[in-house]
Scaffold this motif. Structure first.
Motif, PDB file in Angstrom:
ATOM      1  N   ALA A 218       0.996  -0.918  -0.401  1.00  0.00           N
ATOM      2  CA  ALA A 218      -0.054  -0.126   0.023  1.00  0.00           C
ATOM      3  C   ALA A 218       1.127   1.239   0.418  1.00  0.00           C
ATOM      4  O   ALA A 218       1.715   1.353   0.831  1.00  0.00           O
ATOM      5  CB  ALA A 218      -0.848  -0.043   1.085  1.00  0.00           C
TER       6      ALA A 218
ATOM      7  N   GLY B 243      -8.362  -4.606  -1.896  1.00  0.00           N
ATOM      8  CA  GLY B 243      -7.879  -4.161  -1.761  1.00  0.00           C
ATOM      9  C   GLY B 243      -6.702  -3.939  -2.512  1.00  0.00           C
ATOM     10  O   GLY B 243      -5.930  -3.264  -3.567  1.00  0.00           O
TER      11      GLY B 243
ATOM     12  N   ASN C 154      -9.587  -1.847  -8.822  1.00  0.00           N
ATOM     13  CA  ASN C 154      -9.803  -1.155  -7.924  1.00  0.00           C
ATOM     14  C   ASN C 154      -9.342  -0.108  -7.898  1.00  0.00           C
ATOM     15  O   ASN C 154      -7.641   0.367  -7.892  1.00  0.00           O
ATOM     16  CB  ASN C 154      -9.549  -1.523  -5.924  1.00  0.00           C
ATOM     17  CG  ASN C 154      -9.763  -1.592  -5.394  1.00  0.00           C
ATOM     18  OD1 ASN C 154      -9.863  -0.197  -5.456  1.00  0.00           O
ATOM     19  ND2 ASN C 154      -9.734  -2.433  -4.451  1.00  0.00           N
TER      20      ASN C 154
ATOM     21  N   THR D 159      -8.031   1.679  -5.269  1.00  0.00           N
ATOM     22  CA  THR D 159      -6.231   1.374  -4.715  1.00  0.00           C
ATOM     23  C   THR D 159      -5.077   2.128  -5.296  1.00  0.00           C
ATOM     24  O   THR D 159      -4.014   2.323  -5.077  1.00  0.00           O
ATOM     25  CB  THR D 159      -6.447  -0.410  -4.638  1.00  0.00           C
ATOM     26  OG1 THR D 159      -7.573  -0.723  -4.376  1.00  0.00           O
ATOM     27  CG2 THR D 159      -4.709  -0.272  -4.744  1.00  0.00           C
TER      28      THR D 159
ATOM     29  N   ARG E  80      -4.735   5.716  -4.588  1.00  0.00           N
ATOM     30  CA  ARG E  80      -3.647   5.837  -3.204  1.00  0.00           C
ATOM     31  C   ARG E  80      -2.330   5.262  -3.345  1.00  0.00           C
ATOM     32  O   ARG E  80      -1.381   5.863  -2.840  1.00  0.00           O
ATOM     33  CB  ARG E  80      -4.193   4.463  -2.138  1.00  0.00           C
ATOM     34  CG  ARG E  80      -3.512   4.726  -1.241  1.00  0.00           C
ATOM     35  CD  ARG E  80      -4.213   3.317  -0.417  1.00  0.00           C
ATOM     36  NE  ARG E  80      -3.276   1.734  -1.409  1.00  0.00           N
ATOM     37  CZ  ARG E  80      -3.403   0.842  -1.313  1.00  0.00           C
ATOM     38  NH1 ARG E  80      -4.713   0.057  -0.643  1.00  0.00           N
ATOM     39  NH2 ARG E  80      -2.943  -0.449  -1.676  1.00  0.00           N
ATOM     40  N   ASP E  81      -2.138   4.978  -4.086  1.00  0.00           N
ATOM     41  CA  ASP E  81      -0.410   3.742  -5.190  1.00  0.00           C
ATOM     42  C   ASP E  81       0.148   5.004  -5.972  1.00  0.00           C
ATOM     43  O   ASP E  81       1.484   4.627  -6.184  1.00  0.00           O
ATOM     44  CB  ASP E  81      -0.474   2.598  -5.446  1.00  0.00           C
ATOM     45  CG  ASP E  81      -1.466   1.322  -4.458  1.00  0.00           C
ATOM     46  OD1 ASP E  81      -0.920   1.985  -2.778  1.00  0.00           O
ATOM     47  OD2 ASP E  81      -1.589  -0.057  -5.123  1.00  0.00           O
TER      48      ASP E  81
END
Length: 183
Positions: A119, A136, A153, A156, A159-160
């Protein structure tokens, strides 16, 4: 009736004799999935700080490699002006050195730990573990009606620090983490 059955048996036997040739000419499931991986790399953008222009794109398999050498054929290919290098990895620490990580089914029991470890690290996670994207992961491959499809996703990826192209998002069977639900 018996004559028809014996003819059918003869045709079946002749057909089965040629079966290995037919099967060998068709790509296997993991050859198709290997092609998907290279295409994901084409249609996903990494932050420049994580994957500078001209840098090698490291494609890895975490866990037991189900591809049977199909990924070795991708080694040295060009994607977005970058050379692709394949390597198997055995640990989360090694996976963090990669840009795209296929999480093998052999790692299903450790999936939560792996996803937490990846993550926010700018690693595109891909797997064919059931429910991967919902759990996730970045992109989850699924086999549906004898076809390989994929779920994305979006939350995800964001976020990355990764961005999937609109073309890739349109092709996804389901896209999670956006206002767009499933198809």
């Amino acid at each position: 009736m018996l004559r028809h059955l014996s003819r059918f048996a003869l045709f079946l036997a002749l057909g089965l004799a040629g079966l290995p040739v037919v099967v060998a000419s068709q790509p296997g499931e993991y050859q198709i999935k290997a092609a998907y991986l290279i295409n994901f790399a084409r249609y996903v953008e990494w932050p420049a700080s994580r994957l500078p222009l001209g840098a090698v794109l490291r494609l890895c398999v975490l866990g037991r490699d189900p591809f049977g050498g199909a990924l070795l054929g991708l080694d040295g290919r060009q994607v977005q002006g970058r050379e692709v290098r394949f390597r198997p990895v055995d640990s989360l620490e090694q996976a963090l050195e990669c840009h795209l990580v296929f999480v093998s089914g052999s790692e299903e029991r450790r999936l939560g730990l792996i996803l937490r470890g990846l993550a926010g690290r700018g690693v595109l996670s891909v797997s064919d573990i059931e429910g991967f994207a919902e759990a996730g992961g970045g992109i989850g491959m699924v086999t549906e009606d004898d076809r390989v499809r994929f779920d994305i996703n979006q939350a995800t990826l964001a976020r990355d620090g990764l961005r999937a192209s609109s073309q890739l998002l349109r092709l996804g069977r389901q896209v999670f983490g956006t206002e767009r639900a499933s198809r």
